[in-house]
Design a protein around this motif. Sequence first.
Motif, PDB file in Angstrom:
ATOM      1  N   ILE A 156       4.224   2.948  -2.081  1.00  0.00           N
ATOM      2  CA  ILE A 156       4.078   3.088  -3.389  1.00  0.00           C
ATOM      3  C   ILE A 156       3.267   2.050  -4.345  1.00  0.00           C
ATOM      4  O   ILE A 156       2.977   2.024  -5.075  1.00  0.00           O
ATOM      5  N   ASP A 157       3.767   0.866  -3.546  1.00  0.00           N
ATOM      6  CA  ASP A 157       3.034  -0.458  -4.141  1.00  0.00           C
ATOM      7  C   ASP A 157       2.415  -1.035  -3.249  1.00  0.00           C
ATOM      8  O   ASP A 157       2.653  -2.079  -2.521  1.00  0.00           O
ATOM      9  N   PRO A 158       0.819  -0.653  -2.988  1.00  0.00           N
ATOM     10  CA  PRO A 158       0.082  -0.959  -1.946  1.00  0.00           C
ATOM     11  C   PRO A 158      -0.352  -2.550  -2.254  1.00  0.00           C
ATOM     12  O   PRO A 158      -0.781  -3.107  -1.054  1.00  0.00           O
TER      13      PRO A 158
ATOM     14  N   LYS B 104      -1.393   4.098  -0.467  1.00  0.00           N
ATOM     15  CA  LYS B 104      -0.588   4.331  -1.433  1.00  0.00           C
ATOM     16  C   LYS B 104       0.208   5.589  -1.353  1.00  0.00           C
ATOM     17  O   LYS B 104       1.625   5.700  -1.543  1.00  0.00           O
ATOM     18  N   GLU B 105      -0.442   6.527  -1.000  1.00  0.00           N
ATOM     19  CA  GLU B 105       0.376   8.032  -0.643  1.00  0.00           C
ATOM     20  C   GLU B 105       0.507   7.956   0.932  1.00  0.00           C
ATOM     21  O   GLU B 105      -0.493   8.035   1.575  1.00  0.00           O
TER      22      GLU B 105
END
Length: 341
Positions: A38-40, A58-59
């Motif tokens: 979620i925190d790329p 991210k996903e």
Amino acid sequence: MNTYRVGFIGCGGIARAHAPGYRGLRNARIEFVAGADIDPQGANARRMADEYGIPVYKEYREMLDRHALDLVSVCTWPRTHCESTIAAAEHGVKGILCEKPMAISLSEADRMIEACAKSGTSLAIGHAHRFSPQAVKARDWVRQGEIGKLELISGHCSLDLMNNGTHVIDLIHFLNGDAAPVWVMGQIDRRRKLEGRSNHPDMIMEDMAVGRVEYANGVVGLIELGERADPSFAFKLVGTDGVIEVNRPNGPTLKILSGFRQRGWFAPDLPDLPPAFQGELEELVDVVEGRATHRNAAPNGRRALEVIMGIFESSNRRCVLDFPIAAQDFVLERMIREGVV
Ligand SMILES: NC(=O)c1ccc[n+]([C@@H]2O[C@H](COP(=O)([O-])OP(=O)(O)OC[C@H]3O[C@@H](n4cnc5c(N)ncnc54)[C@H](O)[C@@H]3O)[C@@H](O)[C@H]2O)c1
């Protein structure tokens, strides 16, 4: 030897422990394909991308849509274990190693098991201590009757039930031959009202928990976690003819005192096993290829969660509870909502 395409959902500390486990596999070749976090742009994701030369999305659904993966490590915080495991199963992944705790409720655990059964995905839960040499040797001793008939296993650790507690309970289950729990009595304290600690930032937690569980083979499990518990991840097994100690600080990681040996405490040479994460993943490959069952199979992960929910619910209702535990929600969350703790 087959080649497996591997993806990571969550790229933090434990994903970085799974990665060398994959690298060490002796029964498969692996190709690291992608990660999701979620925190790329965060340090975890960048480190994963740099070290393994993989894209980090991210996903996780985008990663699963774009890449046909064979094995997935679910290494997120506990509240997303369920949905990300189900998504990976629905994308046809062959094997998943989902980190502990399996989920935050028994209904989530059941949905994960159902989704994996439907897609034919092998699901293992990351109770890695079942692969430690001292636990394997201790369980062998129990099976061989070295301490007579096993009567009691006590285990304790720091932190809370959903974090280290799931390891403590699961290892008691392993040492006790995975006998079914019959009843539980528990108590928790939550005066400090802790939320979001260490690698469980999405969780709520109790300060201290104690539990007494009786199993179908008559063995009693005593569980202590948190603030005033002995913080060491250590276990004592008491039988009719001896005692085994596992991971007691300031000594050998395994020792036995038994009438059978009659020579005082004895510390054995430990079996030469691969590192725990490698062991877990090798066994997952064996399961995918139909050669084995996994000692960390999802029903065992669910059983540890059921004992946790049993301790919470017993504390909530101030009574002994028989298994199966009926509560389908995250009991601690309900207790907080209703002002019980
Ligand atoms: N088996 C073990 O011995 C062991 C040891 C440590 C941690 N764990 C477990 O592993 C899990 C993760 O712990 P950690 O130490 O790696 O934490 P961490 O904070 O180091 O890493 C978790 C990563 O997941 C990412 N993430 C969170 N939600 C996400 C989502 N929805 N999609 C994609 N990425 C997401 C975060 O950004 C973070 O980078 C926890 O459940 C923890 O209990 C197990």
